[in-house]
Each structure stands twice: as structure tokens, then as C-alpha cells.
Scaffold this motif. Structure first.
Motif, PDB file in Angstrom:
ATOM      1  N   PHE A 463       0.777  -1.239  -0.201  1.00 20.85           N
ATOM      2  CA  PHE A 463       0.046  -0.232  -0.065  1.00 20.85           C
ATOM      3  C   PHE A 463       0.846   1.205  -0.099  1.00 20.85           C
ATOM      4  CE2 PHE A 463      -3.478  -2.558   2.338  1.00 20.85           C
ATOM      5  CZ  PHE A 463      -3.928  -3.242   1.146  1.00 20.85           C
ATOM      6  N   GLU A 464       2.301   1.156  -0.493  1.00 22.25           N
ATOM      7  CA  GLU A 464       2.856   2.261  -0.475  1.00 22.25           C
ATOM      8  C   GLU A 464       3.395   2.581  -1.959  1.00 22.25           C
ATOM      9  OE1 GLU A 464       5.451   1.212   2.478  1.00 22.25           O
ATOM     10  OE2 GLU A 464       4.133   1.662   3.791  1.00 22.25           O
ATOM     11  N   GLY A 465       3.665   3.683  -2.464  1.00 25.37           N
ATOM     12  CA  GLY A 465       4.107   3.679  -3.677  1.00 25.37           C
ATOM     13  C   GLY A 465       2.909   3.828  -4.764  1.00 25.37           C
ATOM     14  N   LYS A 466       3.505   3.179  -5.771  1.00 24.28           N
ATOM     15  CA  LYS A 466       2.384   3.250  -6.873  1.00 24.28           C
ATOM     16  C   LYS A 466       1.596   2.048  -6.827  1.00 24.28           C
ATOM     17  CE  LYS A 466       2.580   3.389 -12.075  1.00 24.28           C
ATOM     18  NZ  LYS A 466       3.396   3.251 -13.112  1.00 24.28           N
ATOM     19  N   THR A 467       0.625   2.514  -5.884  1.00 23.06           N
ATOM     20  CA  THR A 467      -0.579   1.290  -5.776  1.00 23.06           C
ATOM     21  C   THR A 467      -1.743   1.843  -5.895  1.00 23.06           C
ATOM     22  OG1 THR A 467      -0.304   1.802  -3.423  1.00 23.06           O
ATOM     23  CG2 THR A 467       1.111   0.028  -4.254  1.00 23.06           C
ATOM     24  N   GLY A 468      -2.677   0.960  -5.943  1.00 20.80           N
ATOM     25  CA  GLY A 468      -4.230   1.476  -5.805  1.00 20.80           C
ATOM     26  C   GLY A 468      -4.478   2.057  -4.480  1.00 20.80           C
ATOM     27  N   PRO A 469      -4.160   1.817  -3.575  1.00 19.95           N
ATOM     28  CA  PRO A 469      -4.499   2.511  -2.193  1.00 19.95           C
ATOM     29  C   PRO A 469      -3.946   3.607  -2.252  1.00 19.95           C
ATOM     30  CG  PRO A 469      -3.880   0.128  -1.866  1.00 19.95           C
ATOM     31  CD  PRO A 469      -3.672   0.551  -3.078  1.00 19.95           C
ATOM     32  N   TYR A 470      -2.671   4.005  -2.781  1.00 19.73           N
ATOM     33  CA  TYR A 470      -1.983   5.494  -2.829  1.00 19.73           C
ATOM     34  C   TYR A 470      -3.041   6.140  -3.558  1.00 19.73           C
ATOM     35  CZ  TYR A 470       1.200   9.128  -4.358  1.00 19.73           C
ATOM     36  OH  TYR A 470       1.844  10.194  -4.481  1.00 19.73           O
ATOM     37  N   LEU A 471      -3.714   5.808  -4.782  1.00 24.01           N
ATOM     38  CA  LEU A 471      -4.425   6.703  -5.246  1.00 24.01           C
ATOM     39  C   LEU A 471      -5.671   7.087  -4.450  1.00 24.01           C
ATOM     40  CD1 LEU A 471      -4.490   4.955  -8.929  1.00 24.01           C
ATOM     41  CD2 LEU A 471      -3.180   6.701  -8.118  1.00 24.01           C
ATOM     42  N   LEU A 472      -6.321   5.789  -3.775  1.00 25.61           N
ATOM     43  CA  LEU A 472      -7.461   6.330  -2.817  1.00 25.61           C
ATOM     44  C   LEU A 472      -6.977   7.202  -1.863  1.00 25.61           C
ATOM     45  CD1 LEU A 472      -8.793   2.406  -2.564  1.00 25.61           C
ATOM     46  CD2 LEU A 472      -9.318   4.251  -4.282  1.00 25.61           C
ATOM     47  N   TYR A 473      -6.039   7.111  -1.357  1.00 23.41           N
ATOM     48  CA  TYR A 473      -5.483   7.788  -0.026  1.00 23.41           C
ATOM     49  C   TYR A 473      -5.452   9.391  -0.820  1.00 23.41           C
ATOM     50  CZ  TYR A 473      -3.011   9.510   3.727  1.00 23.41           C
ATOM     51  OH  TYR A 473      -2.169  10.215   4.746  1.00 23.41           O
ATOM     52  N   ALA A 474      -4.872   9.658  -1.866  1.00 20.04           N
ATOM     53  CA  ALA A 474      -4.951  11.006  -2.465  1.00 20.04           C
ATOM     54  C   ALA A 474      -6.383  11.555  -2.449  1.00 20.04           C
ATOM     55  CB  ALA A 474      -4.128  11.016  -3.583  1.00 20.04           C
ATOM     56  N   ARG A 475      -7.215  10.664  -2.869  1.00 16.81           N
ATOM     57  CA  ARG A 475      -8.762  11.016  -3.088  1.00 16.81           C
ATOM     58  C   ARG A 475      -9.211  11.270  -1.816  1.00 16.81           C
ATOM     59  NH1 ARG A 475     -12.070  13.368  -4.052  1.00 16.81           N
ATOM     60  NH2 ARG A 475     -14.321  13.007  -4.491  1.00 16.81           N
ATOM     61  N   VAL A 476      -8.999  10.572  -1.005  1.00 17.81           N
ATOM     62  CA  VAL A 476      -9.445  10.656   0.662  1.00 17.81           C
ATOM     63  C   VAL A 476      -8.950  11.999   0.996  1.00 17.81           C
ATOM     64  CG1 VAL A 476      -9.347   9.937   2.602  1.00 17.81           C
ATOM     65  CG2 VAL A 476     -10.168   8.528   0.912  1.00 17.81           C
ATOM     66  N   ARG A 477      -7.738  12.429   0.766  1.00 21.02           N
ATOM     67  CA  ARG A 477      -7.162  13.709   1.485  1.00 21.02           C
ATOM     68  C   ARG A 477      -7.930  14.920   0.598  1.00 21.02           C
ATOM     69  NH1 ARG A 477      -0.909  13.542   2.762  1.00 21.02           N
ATOM     70  NH2 ARG A 477      -0.428  13.401   0.458  1.00 21.02           N
TER      71      ARG A 477
END
Length: 587
Positions: A463-477
Motif C-alpha cells: 500500500f505504498e508507492g505506485k499502488t491502488g491504495p495510494y490513489l485512494l488515499y490521495a482521493r480521500v485527502r
RNA sequence: GGUCCCGUAGCUCAGCUGGAUAGAGCGCACGCCUCCGAAGCGUGAGGUCACAGGUUCGAAUCCUGUCGGGACCGCCA
């Protein structure tokens, strides 16, 4: 028109004005972001063609470009690279323009088509496994990309419901429950409405049957015999088969749904079966069919082939059909029922030769032009040993187990990081599933479609770097900061004004969406859209780290930053949707 | 045997219609939460682009060959 298309046209015009072909004006993002935002290398190629000095030529072109107010700077570097930097006002204006529409700068296809997309291919009685994952994930994303660009897409699951496995199932069930009415040749129905088997029965029977047929020639012959009888329409077998299909479909549909994959059509090979005799007669009528060792084949090789294309087998020597036959008949069916402009098959790359045969046969028969039939092949998902993915026990990993695995990992990660604290159990579970599936889907989609890749759960679930959760995290922020701004009465988003380097970088990425989408569409490569999504999330994270947003003191700057944040959130959300990735509202 | 794909940083991979100093993520070293969510951000180390020729002003990219890995090659789907 995308930003690169527009810049290319302007620079192309400049080339034309100095007497050179406008194609040399192709502009791409700069390789050297320290020097410029965009570059055109056409002067070098043009110089070669015109036998002129590239730098002098670039100079002439640049003279035409320097009076454009949109360009802050047009310079020549090295042997004749034309470097272009846009004025901040121009960037801001462009961004404002794309934010007015719903497409957020996404590319729209000039001439949309009606496309039939075939990206399923699960088999009756076999649980979905990781082998089905890529077709589903890539196909779903392509469907969404095509639709967004304007194409009318019909997605068909195209069940494998009509081959030898059906005969194997029938004979296996006969050994266990030979007294069932379906096996009595004297009875022609009606048959019971209740299925004689459960999903668990099917999933047990099929591997049994398959193993038995492999080990024992007699059993294999029995299964072949039953398959042929089923295909000829023996009533008991047909009724039994319908139960198999119905029981299987319910399970398959649910599993696809958990992955966020849906189909418009639930057709199968069997739907095409009734069309085969008529189709074969047509083929025979135009002299397309030849006899070969008792089998009926269509020869598809042509002059100028540099490889041997074997004939497509229409009927085996026992009269049975092959999947080439049903694929052809399926084209007949699709032309009749949907009449698409194009048919696209999202299927494992290893079947390339098969599709080559089918496409050629379809073309020869006048069924469908070969240049409107596309096989979009993809590589296999391999284990750490570099071979197609297997469980530790050497078996095939079921999709269901895969989804459970990623969900569990996501749940553990949420707890570890103290995220999702205070959310109720249902929301936490929902977040974990979305995060896990996003990790899985993004990991798959971000690899180029055509290459094999290694599935490494630990890596994908980091869940770090170039992953799906990174994108979701950005979206949530983004959501979070906008909510905070609203709560604090920070005012509404306003006109974009670029003051900081992070804002400029983010604006450039946002403007690149159209090009990313166009490339992903035209090349049928969703990973290009993934690359853009990652760049966007990265650019937003840097912007977020480097610039105050909700509590920026200057009203104009704050309004602009709120607009930039909102734009990033909207575009990210749209792209996630195009990738078929569901995002939680918070995590 | 034939056809096709692939060999790029310690690991997993981009880049390949030839063009500037070959990129990313992970891992590694160091730094950043009295400040909007640190699953984040910054800085740094790390590469004979499998090998050998060739074409070109210029090759990771095009051509030829070698080595290594993989896929496919009519009665499974």
C-alpha cells in the motif's frame, strides 16, 4: 482537442509556414522538465529530409512561435530541439476551460463506434480463478474507457458452456446418480424444475471428471460421446445442461460483481450452436470447406504469410465442433442481434493464433471484415517462480479466495496504521474490501496489458508507492481538505491563479488527462491511464505538502487552491471509475 | 524443428514510429508531523540498457547474428 494535439497543430503550422511538412510539428511533454514543459524534435527530422541545418531551421520555426502570447518561452537547445514553456495565464485559462465540462479534459472520440466487447469466458462448473482476473479487469476498464470516449459498448461474458467439459460433467454425474431421469433415453421430458446438483456438486464433479478422462481413455470416450449427443440435442442431456448453466451462472455473476465487473449480455457458446448448421451450409455453398482426414476445415493461409496458419477446424472427424466453429457462429449471432461496427476479444495472448484463424475465416466467408475484429491479448499473471500463478499446494487460486486474501490484508493494514478508527464494523469491512480490490486491480492494470507480470501479494499489499491504495488515499485527502475548508468557512473555489511551482506542476498534469485517455483508448492500453492517475496523485500530494490550501491567508490564492484541489479530486475520481476501481469516501 | 515475445538499477517493471543527463515504484541511507490525513513529502547512493557486429551526425530504441528465458504450432476449450 487535447493539449498535445493543439500544441502540435500550432507548431505544425509554423513548420508549414516555413515550407516544411506540418507533421514535423509533433509536440510531446519535455524530457527535461528543468528546461521546458513541452518539446518538439521535428526540426532534426525535417533538416534531414530537407538537407538543411537543423538549428537554423529550428530558428525559423521558432520565430513564428515567439509571437504567440500563450507561450512564455520558446527556445532552441542542443542540435535543434524546440523547447516550449506555456505562460501561467495560459495554463490557468486552459484549466478553467476543462473544469467547466463534465469530461474534465478527457478525450472524446471524433467518430464513435458500436463495439461488442468480449471479456469474460468463464466456464460452467468451474469457479472463477486468477486466470479470469485479467480479462475481467482489463475488459471492464476498456469498456468504461470506450464508453467515456463516446463509443457504444456491449459487454458479453460469453460463457464456456458448450464443450467437452459438459459431456464430462454429464458422464460423471451419471456414474454417481445413474437413475436420474435425464439419463433415460426413453424419456423426452418434462424434467424437474429443481436442479439435481448444487454449486458444490458441480465444483466437485468437474475436477473428478477431468482427472478421470485424463487417466482413462474409456472415460474420455464416454465424455466425448455424451458431448456429441448433447450437441445433437438429446433432450435429457439438454435439460441437465441447462441446470448446470443456471447454477453456475448465479455464482459467477456474484463473483464478478464483487470485483466490480458487470456484463450487458450473458450469452454463451451454446447460443451460437443452433446457427452452426446454417452457417456451415453457407460456407459449403461458397466452397470454403475442405475435407481433411475426415474433418471439415477452412484453409486460412494466404500468400505472403511469413508464418504457417493452420486451417480452422469446423467439424472434427466425429462430427463435433471446435471452439473455432462456435466463435464463428457467435460472430453470426452478434451480427444478427447487435450488428456492431467492431468486435473486440479480451483474451489471453496465448490464443493469438486461434483468433488469427477465426478472423481470417470470418473475413473469407464475408461474415465480418478482419480489420474490424480485434484480439486484445494479455500476458499471464505469474507466481514468484515466473510461471503461471499457482497456490502453494500447486492448485489454481480461486478468485473468491484471492478477494478474501486482499481484503484481510487491507483490514490488517487499516488497524496497523490506526486508520478507520471509530468507523463501525460494516464501514470498516467495506473500506477493507475496496482498498484490497483497488490494490489488486491497479496492480494488474498498471502493467502493460501485453506483458506477463509477477503477482507478489506482499508487494501489492504494501500500500505504498505506485499502488491502488495510494490513489485512494490521495482521493480521500482531497475530500478531507475540502470538507475542512468548508467547515472553516474558507469560501468557494475560484479562478485558477498559478503562484507556486507545485501548482504549475499539478496544472500541467491535470491538462495531460486528454492525451492519456486518448492513448489508452487508441492503443487499448489501460496502463497509460494508470500512469496518468499515479502522476496526478503524486502531483496532488506534492501540492498538498508544499502549499497551504484551506487555511491560506490570501483570499485569491486560497480560492485558486481550493479549485485546484477540487479539480484533482474530480479527475482522480473519474479516472478511478474508468479503471473500474471503487473508492471509499474515507479510509 | 518452425513462428512469435522477452532479457534495462539489488528486486518488480516503464521507456522502443532513433534524438538532450535512460525513468518509476520497492528496498537502502539521511531528513520532514506545535501546520489542512506521514498509506504522505524531500534529499542521496545505485545502470557495460544480455552479448557481438551493422545502419546513422546520433541507437535501450532499427537490421543481422549469438547466448539465455517464455509462449504458440488442426481433432481440448
Amino acid at each position: 482537442m487535447t493539449i498535445l494535439e493543439e500544441l502540435s497543430r500550432r507548431v505544425g503550422d509554423a513548420f508549414a509556414e516555413v515550407g516544411l511538412e506540418s507533421k514535423f510539428g509533433r509536440v510531446k511533454p519535455a524530457d527535461r522538465p528543468d528546461l521546458a514543459q513541452f518539446q518538439c524534435n521535428g526540426a532534426l527530422a525535417a533538416a534531414k529530409a530537407a538537407k538543411q541545418n537543423p538549428r537554423a531551421l529550428a530558428e525559423k520555426v521558432c520565430d513564428r512561435l515567439r509571437n504567440e502570447t500563450a507561450f512564455k518561452e520558446v527556445t532552441i537547445a542542443g542540435p535543434g530541439f524546440i523547447n516550449i514553456t506555456l505562460a501561467d495565464d495560459d495554463l490557468a485559462g486552459r484549466l478553467g476551460a476543462i473544469l467547466e465540462g463534465d469530461s474534465l479534459g478527457g478525450w472524446q472520440k471524433p467518430e464513435p463506434e458500436k463495439i461488442l466487447l468480449d471479456y469474460g469466458g468463464p466456464n460452467v462448473a468451474k469457479p472463477l480463478h486468477v486466470g479470469h482476473l485479467r480479462a475481467a479487469i482489463i475488459g471492464e476498464s476498456l469498456k468504461r474507457i470506450f464508453r467515456f470516449a463516446g463509443d457504444a459498448v456491449v459487454g458479453d461474458v460469453h460463457l464456456g458452456d458448450w464443450g467437452l467439459p459438459m459431456g464430462q460433467l454429464i458422464t460423471e454425474l451419471k456414474r454417481e446418480q445413474g437413475d436420474l431421469v435425464y439419463f433415460d433415453a426413453a424419456v423426452e421430458g418434462p424434467y424437474p424444475v429443481q436442479p439435481p446438483v448444487s454449486l458444490a456438486d458441480l465444483e466437485r464433479l468437474y475436477p473428478q471428471a477431468s482427472a478421470a478422462c485424463k487417466a482413462d481413455r474409456t472415460r474420455a470416450d464416454e465424455a466425448r460421446q455424451a458431448t456429441a449427443e448433447l450437441q445433437k440435442g438429446r433432450p435429457g442431456y439438454l435439460a441437465l445442461w441447462k441446470h448446470f448453466v443456471a447454477v453456475s451462472r448465479a455464482a459467477i455473476e456474484q463473483e464478478y460483481e464483487d470485483l466490480g465487473v458487470t456484463f450487458d449480455l450473458w450469452k454463451g457458446e451454446a447460443d451460437a450452436a443452433p446457427l452452426i448448421p446454417e452457417m456451415a451450409a453457407d460456407f459449403a455453398g461458397i466452397g470454403l470447406i475442405e475435407d481433411s482426414d475426415g474433418a471439415q476445415v477452412i484453409r486460412v493461409e494466404s500468400e505472403g504469410d511469413n508464418k504457417k496458419i493452420p486451417p480452422l477446424m469446423l467439424f472434427k472427424s466425429d462430427g463435433g465442433v471446435t471452439y473455432g466453429t462456435t466463435d464463428l457462429a457467435t460472430i453470426v449471432d452478434r451480427v444478427r442481434s447487435d450488428n456492431p461496427d467492431r468486435i473486440i476479444y479480451v483474451v489471453d495472448q496465448r490464443q493469438a493464433l486461434h483468433f488469427e484463424q477465426v478472423f481470417r475465416a470470418a473475413d473469407l466467408a464475408g461474415l465480418f471484415a478482419a480489420d474490424r475484429l480485434e484480439h486484445i491479448g494479455f500476458g499471464t499473471m505469474n507466481g514468484k517462480d515466473g510461471k503461471p500463478f499457482k497456490t502453494r499446494e500447486g492448485g489454481v487460486l480461486r478468485l473468491r479466495d484471492m478477494i478474501d486474501m486482499v481484503t484481510e490484508r487491507a483490514l490488517a493494514r487499516l488497524a496497523e496504521n490506526g486508520l478507520a478508527e471509530g468507523y463501525d464494523a460494516a464501514e470498516t469491512a467495506d473500506i477493507a474490501r475496496k482498498v484490497g480490490v483497488a490494490a489488486l486491480k491497479f496492480a494488474d492494470l498498471s502493467n502493460p496489458r501485453t506483458s506477463d507480470y509477477i503477482f507478489d501479494l506482499d508487494r501489492f499489499m504494501a500500500f505504498e508507492g505506485k499502488t491502488g491504495p495510494y490513489l485512494l488515499y490521495a482521493r480521500v485527502r482531497v475530500r478531507s481538505v475540502l470538507a475542512k475548508a468548508e467547515a472553516a468557512g474558507a469560501g468557494a473555489p475560484g479562478a485558477i491563479a498559478i503562484t507556486a511551482p507545485e501548482e504549475r506542476a499539478l496544472a500541467l498534469v491535470l491538462l495531460g488527462f486528454g492525451d492519456a485517455l486518448r492513448d489508452a483508448h487508441e492503443k487499448r492500453l489501460p496502463h497509460l491511464l494508470c500512469d496518468h492517475a499515479f502522476s496526478l496523485a503524486q502531483a496532488f500530494s506534492k501540492f498538498y505538502a508544499g502549499c497551504r490550501i484551506a487555511d491560506e491567508a490570501d483570499d485569491t490564492i486560497r480560492a485558486s487552491r481550493l479549485a485546484l484541489a477540487a479539480a484533482s479530486g474530480r479527475q482522480l475520481e473519474l479516472i478511478l471509475d474508468l479503471l473500474g476501481i471503487q473508492a471509499p469516501a474515507r479510509m
